[in-house]
Design a protein around this motif. Structure first.
Motif, PDB file in Angstrom:
ATOM      1  N   GLN A  10       0.815  -1.156  -0.018  1.00 12.17           N
ATOM      2  CA  GLN A  10       0.008   0.112  -0.041  1.00 12.17           C
ATOM      3  C   GLN A  10       0.795   1.169  -0.089  1.00 12.17           C
ATOM      4  O   GLN A  10       0.455   2.248   0.733  1.00 12.17           O
ATOM      5  N   ALA A  11       1.875   1.040  -0.484  1.00 20.44           N
ATOM      6  CA  ALA A  11       2.961   2.074  -0.496  1.00 20.44           C
ATOM      7  C   ALA A  11       2.468   3.389  -1.550  1.00 20.44           C
ATOM      8  O   ALA A  11       1.988   3.129  -2.795  1.00 20.44           O
ATOM      9  N   ALA A  12       2.470   4.701  -1.014  1.00 19.79           N
ATOM     10  CA  ALA A  12       2.115   5.813  -1.668  1.00 19.79           C
ATOM     11  C   ALA A  12       3.388   6.562  -2.103  1.00 19.79           C
ATOM     12  O   ALA A  12       4.675   6.152  -1.865  1.00 19.79           O
ATOM     13  N   GLY A  13       2.995   7.679  -2.797  1.00 22.45           N
ATOM     14  CA  GLY A  13       4.333   8.374  -3.187  1.00 22.45           C
ATOM     15  C   GLY A  13       5.321   8.999  -2.394  1.00 22.45           C
ATOM     16  O   GLY A  13       6.634   9.437  -2.607  1.00 22.45           O
ATOM     17  N   LEU A  30      10.619   2.805   1.310  1.00 15.26           N
ATOM     18  CA  LEU A  30      10.440   1.437   1.441  1.00 15.26           C
ATOM     19  C   LEU A  30      11.788   0.859   2.089  1.00 15.26           C
ATOM     20  O   LEU A  30      12.952   1.190   1.429  1.00 15.26           O
ATOM     21  N   LEU A  31      11.873  -0.044   2.983  1.00 12.26           N
ATOM     22  CA  LEU A  31      12.949  -0.817   3.785  1.00 12.26           C
ATOM     23  C   LEU A  31      12.960  -2.115   2.984  1.00 12.26           C
ATOM     24  O   LEU A  31      12.229  -2.903   3.480  1.00 12.26           O
ATOM     25  N   ILE A  57      13.390  -6.220  -5.549  1.00  6.05           N
ATOM     26  CA  ILE A  57      11.987  -5.945  -5.006  1.00  6.05           C
ATOM     27  C   ILE A  57      12.048  -4.253  -4.910  1.00  6.05           C
ATOM     28  O   ILE A  57      11.332  -3.529  -5.298  1.00  6.05           O
ATOM     29  N   GLY A  58      13.095  -3.537  -4.167  1.00 11.10           N
ATOM     30  CA  GLY A  58      13.155  -2.450  -4.088  1.00 11.10           C
ATOM     31  C   GLY A  58      13.196  -1.643  -5.368  1.00 11.10           C
ATOM     32  O   GLY A  58      12.500  -0.642  -5.547  1.00 11.10           O
ATOM     33  N   LEU A  59      13.919  -2.018  -6.297  1.00 10.54           N
ATOM     34  CA  LEU A  59      14.239  -1.398  -7.622  1.00 10.54           C
ATOM     35  C   LEU A  59      12.807  -1.500  -8.288  1.00 10.54           C
ATOM     36  O   LEU A  59      12.495  -0.706  -9.064  1.00 10.54           O
ATOM     37  N   SER A  60      12.276  -2.465  -8.245  1.00  7.08           N
ATOM     38  CA  SER A  60      10.811  -2.780  -8.995  1.00  7.08           C
ATOM     39  C   SER A  60       9.690  -1.730  -8.505  1.00  7.08           C
ATOM     40  O   SER A  60       8.788  -1.562  -9.047  1.00  7.08           O
ATOM     41  N   LEU A  61       9.774  -1.356  -7.046  1.00  3.00           N
ATOM     42  CA  LEU A  61       8.974  -0.546  -6.522  1.00  3.00           C
ATOM     43  C   LEU A  61       9.426   0.801  -6.374  1.00  3.00           C
ATOM     44  O   LEU A  61       8.762   1.627  -6.092  1.00  3.00           O
ATOM     45  N   ALA A  62      10.753   1.394  -6.776  1.00  5.82           N
ATOM     46  CA  ALA A  62      11.057   2.420  -6.835  1.00  5.82           C
ATOM     47  C   ALA A  62      10.448   3.555  -7.346  1.00  5.82           C
ATOM     48  O   ALA A  62      10.173   4.655  -6.880  1.00  5.82           O
ATOM     49  N   ARG A  63       9.881   3.408  -8.340  1.00  7.52           N
ATOM     50  CA  ARG A  63       9.148   4.353  -9.127  1.00  7.52           C
ATOM     51  C   ARG A  63       7.652   4.772  -8.425  1.00  7.52           C
ATOM     52  O   ARG A  63       6.978   5.867  -8.535  1.00  7.52           O
ATOM     53  N   ARG A 107       8.274  10.625   6.528  1.00 11.02           N
ATOM     54  CA  ARG A 107       7.583   9.828   5.876  1.00 11.02           C
ATOM     55  C   ARG A 107       7.173   8.374   6.410  1.00 11.02           C
ATOM     56  O   ARG A 107       7.918   7.883   6.892  1.00 11.02           O
ATOM     57  N   PRO A 108       6.081   8.024   5.976  1.00 11.45           N
ATOM     58  CA  PRO A 108       5.592   6.545   6.439  1.00 11.45           C
ATOM     59  C   PRO A 108       6.655   5.598   5.825  1.00 11.45           C
ATOM     60  O   PRO A 108       7.301   5.880   4.915  1.00 11.45           O
ATOM     61  N   LEU A 109       7.087   4.628   6.617  1.00  8.82           N
ATOM     62  CA  LEU A 109       8.129   3.384   6.330  1.00  8.82           C
ATOM     63  C   LEU A 109       7.334   2.021   6.388  1.00  8.82           C
ATOM     64  O   LEU A 109       6.478   1.620   6.995  1.00  8.82           O
ATOM     65  N   VAL A 110       7.628   1.356   4.984  1.00  6.39           N
ATOM     66  CA  VAL A 110       7.139  -0.031   4.870  1.00  6.39           C
ATOM     67  C   VAL A 110       8.401  -0.937   4.848  1.00  6.39           C
ATOM     68  O   VAL A 110       9.543  -0.596   4.079  1.00  6.39           O
TER      69      VAL A 110
END
Length: 326
Positions: free
Chosen positions: A182-185, A189-190, A199-205, A257-260
């Motif tokens: 449920q990550a927003a702009g 992301l940890l 995982i991180g790079l695929s969600l980076a945008r 900022r919120p952290l996931v």
């Protein structure tokens, strides 16, 4: 490499049986539909090579022998990496060099040339598993890396870096992580146990920042290269044990900022200090735990998240396995 059903100790394949039952045998993979043809071909050639060799296989370290396991990695690009693990025992450098030369010749000029390896690596190891830092992976032939595409990104893979073996399955997994996070702009992301940063790079945008933590130094180098090659600038990667890096990182966390947090450890799970650090960080709004063996050490981690000291963790959803293998 172990004893086959016929008792031959130079059999290359997969284990059947258990150590507790003292009935382990090594069986060839020719009949298995979930093993790529290229993997079977390399395994057959390696078996042919060690059966020709004057040196024995190393089934139990204390019983001697040298030729040990074979790892084969392939990609959708058609790349094939083979990694041979060898126990040096009492061999000197000259004898070791001779064996490496024979192995290289077999896979470049001999019967193994049919495998068309992209990379052939050799590692001298006196342990069951050994990192590059303890015992370097030696490139005998070809390119130092293979490459794979995941969700439109290109990833470089080193011999000791973790990468999901089922790329199509991994894409489904990472898309599920994206939805469940449920990550927003504005989210940070940890990515714990980030490997090559997939995982991180695929969600980076989709997030404002990605922070990756990984114990394998070569994987961190791959992750940084992958970020730069794909033009992703909102990522940073930290090398070291998660139980050493995370407590320091999260204890001083002041970002509003919120952290996931996404945790994708090996079957050994995560250290209790990692669980404590995550539970003690109020900025973490959501925790995603990915496990290829939830009935093992991962279950201990789940229990620790529920009963250990710190902020309460409430299990909201559990999904079945999405990605074949790890």
């Amino acid at each position: 490499v172990n004893r086959g059903p016929d008792g031959n100790p130079k059999t290359v394949g997969l284990y059947v049986g258990t150590g507790r039952g003292q009935n382990i045998v090594c069986v060839r993979t020719d009949h298995l539909k979930n093993i790529p043809l290229k993997h079977k071909q390399v395994a057959q050639c390696y078996e042919q090579f060690i059966r020709r060799s004057l040196l024995g296989s190393c089934v139990l370290f204390h019983e001697g022998g040298h030729w040990r396991e074979l790892v084969v990695r392939t990609s959708q690009h058609g790349h094939t990496m083979a990694i041979v693990t060898f126990h040096p025992q009492q061999l000197g450098q000259e004898a070791l060099a001779a064996q490496k030369a024979l192995l290289r010749e077999f896979f470049t000029c001999g019967p193994g040339a049919a495998c068309a390896l992209t990379s052939l690596y050799f590692q001298e190891s006196t342990m069951t598993r050994c990192s590059h830092e303890r015992s370097p992976f030696q490139l005998l032939h070809g390119e130092p890396h293979i490459f794979e595409d995941v969700l439109g990104l290109k990833f470089r893979i080193s011999p000791d870096a973790f990468f999901q073996v089922n790329t199509s399955g991994a894409e489904v997994l990472y898309q599920a992580v994206r939805e469940l996070s449920q990550a927003a702009g504005d989210t940070v992301l940890l990515d714990v146990c980030c490997g090559t940063g997939t995982i991180g790079l695929s969600l980076a945008r989709h997030v404002s920042k990605v922070i990756g933590v990984e114990i394998v130094q070569k994987a961190i180098e791959d992750a940084r290269w992958n970020a730069a090659f794909n033009g992703i600038s909102n990522c940073e990667f930290h090398s070291g044990k998660a139980e050493a890096v995370l407590p320091e990182l999260l204890s001083s966390w002041e970002d509003a900022r919120p952290l996931v947090a996404v945790v994708n450890p090996s079957r050994a799970g995560i250290h209790h200090r990692v669980v404590k650090a995550i539970r003690s960080c109020r900025a973490i709004r959501r925790l995603l735990y990915i496990s290829c063996k939830p009935e093992g050490e991962a279950m201990r981690n789940f229990l620790d998240c529920s009963v250990a000291q710190g902020l309460p963790c409430l299990l909201q959803q559990a999904l079945p396995q999405l990605c074949g293998g790890g």
